[in-house]
Design an enzyme around this catalytic site. Sequence first.
Site, PDB file in Angstrom:
ATOM      1  N   THR A  23     -10.728  67.879  21.585  1.00 56.60           N
ATOM      2  CA  THR A  23     -10.119  67.600  22.876  1.00 56.60           C
ATOM      3  C   THR A  23      -8.636  67.915  22.769  1.00 56.60           C
ATOM      4  O   THR A  23      -8.015  67.696  21.731  1.00 56.60           O
ATOM      5  CB  THR A  23     -10.376  66.159  23.372  1.00 56.60           C
ATOM      6  N   CYS A  29      -3.292  59.313  26.492  1.00 61.26           N
ATOM      7  CA  CYS A  29      -4.741  59.175  26.319  1.00 61.26           C
ATOM      8  C   CYS A  29      -5.075  58.988  24.837  1.00 61.26           C
ATOM      9  O   CYS A  29      -4.282  59.346  23.969  1.00 61.26           O
ATOM     10  CB  CYS A  29      -5.458  60.418  26.836  1.00 61.26           C
ATOM     11  N   HIS A  46     -12.579  61.044  25.544  1.00 64.77           N
ATOM     12  CA  HIS A  46     -11.151  61.198  25.842  1.00 64.77           C
ATOM     13  C   HIS A  46     -10.796  60.110  26.864  1.00 64.77           C
ATOM     14  O   HIS A  46     -11.072  60.251  28.047  1.00 64.77           O
ATOM     15  CB  HIS A  46     -10.918  62.595  26.408  1.00 64.77           C
TER      16      HIS A  46
END
Length: 161
Positions: A23, A29, A46
Amino acid sequence: MQTTIRIGIADMNYCDAPNLITTLGLGSCVGVVLYDSAIKKCGMVHIMLPDSTIIQNNSNVAKFADTGIQALYDGFINRGASKARIQAKIAGGAQMFAFGSSNSMMRVGENNIRAVKEKLQQLRIPLVAEDTGLNHGRTIVFDPETSLLKVKIVGMNEKVI
């Protein structure tokens, strides 16, 4: 032939060796990897926000730490992972912008890290390694063959945890 599975923001997926999963753009995040090294499988989510109860009518469970990790865990068990062998690695949760306020709502990265750790603890999943906090974005790549998580940071040396 090895394939790299890419997951987006507020997304999740699973991966079997010899493939990789990645990712991009983890700022505040948090990327959460659950893996079972005995069967060389993993899953990644994520996480954007800590708590699904703050937004009404949101059908994307992967967006939140509480629902995203639970959904990843449940799907991983359904794919043959052993509850006793599942481990976790995490990265992200940066404070990307400087705010003059001490308002905890503005500390999204810190709140995401806390919520992720609480959910892992609730599910009794050991957190084996992390690269979290600070003020820089990250891209992560997990290899279920080796159980290694590569953390790429622009302008810095790659870390392997």
